[in-house]
Design a protein around this motif. Sequence first.
Motif, mmCIF file in Angstrom:
data_model
loop_
_atom_site.group_PDB
_atom_site.id
_atom_site.type_symbol
_atom_site.label_atom_id
_atom_site.label_comp_id
_atom_site.label_asym_id
_atom_site.label_seq_id
_atom_site.Cartn_x
_atom_site.Cartn_y
_atom_site.Cartn_z
ATOM 1 N N ALA A 288 -34.617 -48.360 -48.101
ATOM 2 C CA ALA A 288 -34.460 -47.063 -47.024
ATOM 3 C C ALA A 288 -34.858 -48.656 -46.811
ATOM 4 O O ALA A 288 -34.443 -48.654 -44.974
ATOM 5 C CB ALA A 288 -33.979 -45.998 -47.413
ATOM 6 N N THR A 289 -36.504 -48.173 -46.682
ATOM 7 C CA THR A 289 -37.376 -48.843 -45.563
ATOM 8 C C THR A 289 -36.908 -50.786 -45.545
ATOM 9 O O THR A 289 -37.216 -50.897 -44.214
ATOM 10 C CB THR A 289 -38.311 -48.604 -45.858
ATOM 11 N N GLN A 290 -35.897 -51.183 -46.419
ATOM 12 C CA GLN A 290 -35.530 -52.340 -46.104
ATOM 13 C C GLN A 290 -34.333 -52.930 -45.546
ATOM 14 O O GLN A 290 -34.364 -53.506 -44.825
ATOM 15 C CB GLN A 290 -35.307 -53.212 -47.546
ATOM 16 N N CYS A 291 -33.639 -51.307 -45.150
ATOM 17 C CA CYS A 291 -32.308 -51.453 -44.507
ATOM 18 C C CYS A 291 -33.160 -51.382 -42.899
ATOM 19 O O CYS A 291 -32.308 -51.293 -41.867
ATOM 20 C CB CYS A 291 -31.193 -50.074 -45.296
ATOM 21 N N GLY A 292 -33.637 -50.042 -43.449
ATOM 22 C CA GLY A 292 -34.185 -50.221 -41.353
ATOM 23 C C GLY A 292 -34.848 -51.348 -41.219
ATOM 24 O O GLY A 292 -34.938 -51.794 -39.760
ATOM 25 N N ALA A 293 -34.997 -51.703 -41.738
ATOM 26 C CA ALA A 293 -35.743 -52.823 -40.750
ATOM 27 C C ALA A 293 -35.269 -54.211 -40.552
ATOM 28 O O ALA A 293 -35.232 -54.502 -39.743
ATOM 29 C CB ALA A 293 -36.951 -54.059 -41.862
ATOM 30 N N ALA A 294 -34.337 -54.112 -41.998
ATOM 31 C CA ALA A 294 -32.623 -54.927 -41.364
ATOM 32 C C ALA A 294 -32.006 -54.764 -40.114
ATOM 33 O O ALA A 294 -31.960 -55.265 -39.721
ATOM 34 C CB ALA A 294 -31.526 -54.914 -41.974
ATOM 35 N N ILE A 295 -32.069 -53.042 -39.770
ATOM 36 C CA ILE A 295 -31.301 -52.978 -38.864
ATOM 37 C C ILE A 295 -32.390 -53.202 -37.238
ATOM 38 O O ILE A 295 -31.576 -53.613 -36.220
ATOM 39 C CB ILE A 295 -31.194 -51.132 -38.688
ATOM 40 N N LEU A 296 -33.633 -53.084 -37.515
ATOM 41 C CA LEU A 296 -34.884 -53.636 -36.478
ATOM 42 C C LEU A 296 -34.345 -54.642 -35.960
ATOM 43 O O LEU A 296 -34.822 -54.912 -34.827
ATOM 44 C CB LEU A 296 -36.039 -52.780 -36.656
ATOM 45 N N GLU A 297 -34.887 -55.354 -37.396
ATOM 46 C CA GLU A 297 -33.869 -56.990 -36.842
ATOM 47 C C GLU A 297 -33.330 -57.792 -36.292
ATOM 48 O O GLU A 297 -33.299 -58.663 -35.508
ATOM 49 C CB GLU A 297 -34.748 -57.679 -38.146
ATOM 50 N N GLU B 97 -28.906 -53.123 -34.284
ATOM 51 C CA GLU B 97 -29.134 -51.894 -33.935
ATOM 52 C C GLU B 97 -27.925 -50.530 -32.636
ATOM 53 O O GLU B 97 -27.704 -49.264 -32.573
ATOM 54 C CB GLU B 97 -30.611 -52.006 -32.969
ATOM 55 N N ASP B 98 -28.140 -51.659 -31.566
ATOM 56 C CA ASP B 98 -26.551 -51.389 -30.931
ATOM 57 C C ASP B 98 -25.706 -50.599 -31.270
ATOM 58 O O ASP B 98 -24.078 -49.486 -31.522
ATOM 59 C CB ASP B 98 -26.174 -52.488 -29.944
#
Length: 246
Positions: free
Chosen positions: A213-222, A227-228
Amino acid sequence: MENPEQSRKGVRNRAKRNANLNTETLDDTAVSGTSVGDVRLECQKEKIDELTKERDYLKEQLASALRREATGSIQAIPLSSNSSSDSSSESSSDDMSDSSPKTSSSDGDRKKKRKKRKEMRIKRKKYGKKSKKMEAKTCQRAQNPQQVVARYKKILRYFSKEGTMSAAFKHVGVDRNTVVVTAPIAELYIAAPVKYQELLKTHSSQVKLGVFATQCGAAILEDPAIEDTIKTFKASGKLLPLKKKK
């Protein structure tokens, strides 16, 4: 002067006349007594006949009067009174039947109550076990990313119907914190499925879901585009409007 013979004859003649007179007197007395007795009997019979006729007449009058009275009372009684009298008689009979075996009925009622309480306890135990099993199944933690996505979609569907996330979490059987922690997995799967598949290829079953889940969250922020897209989907109801606590 009469001689003795003539005097004796005169005496005998007078005696015969007296005897004849006495006999006639007795006969007349007997005849008169017999006629008087017959008259009395006839009078008594006539009186008896008159009394009998009068008795029969009175009986007929009384019977006709009773019939008229009975007919008048039946016509005067309304139907409701008949029904009420019937119901009252039934209730009285029921009361009598209920009151007569009080002890036996009370014993039977107590036995029935004990039986019902026992059945209720058995049902509570039975359904309690079932509900615990269902709750255990419902609250079972997701073991892989696919289960996380499936659980997220269930919450999203229920949220769309009910309009509150707390009700949706309760319906699915998961707490809010767990959904918030694992939400990036489902958000990336829905908003950017290609990127999700890339990360899933490198994911190992040995890695904890929290790490993935942390890896997926980082991919979203990158990726600002992803993110939009997630922000747009949250606003339109395609994703849960979750916000991480700072």
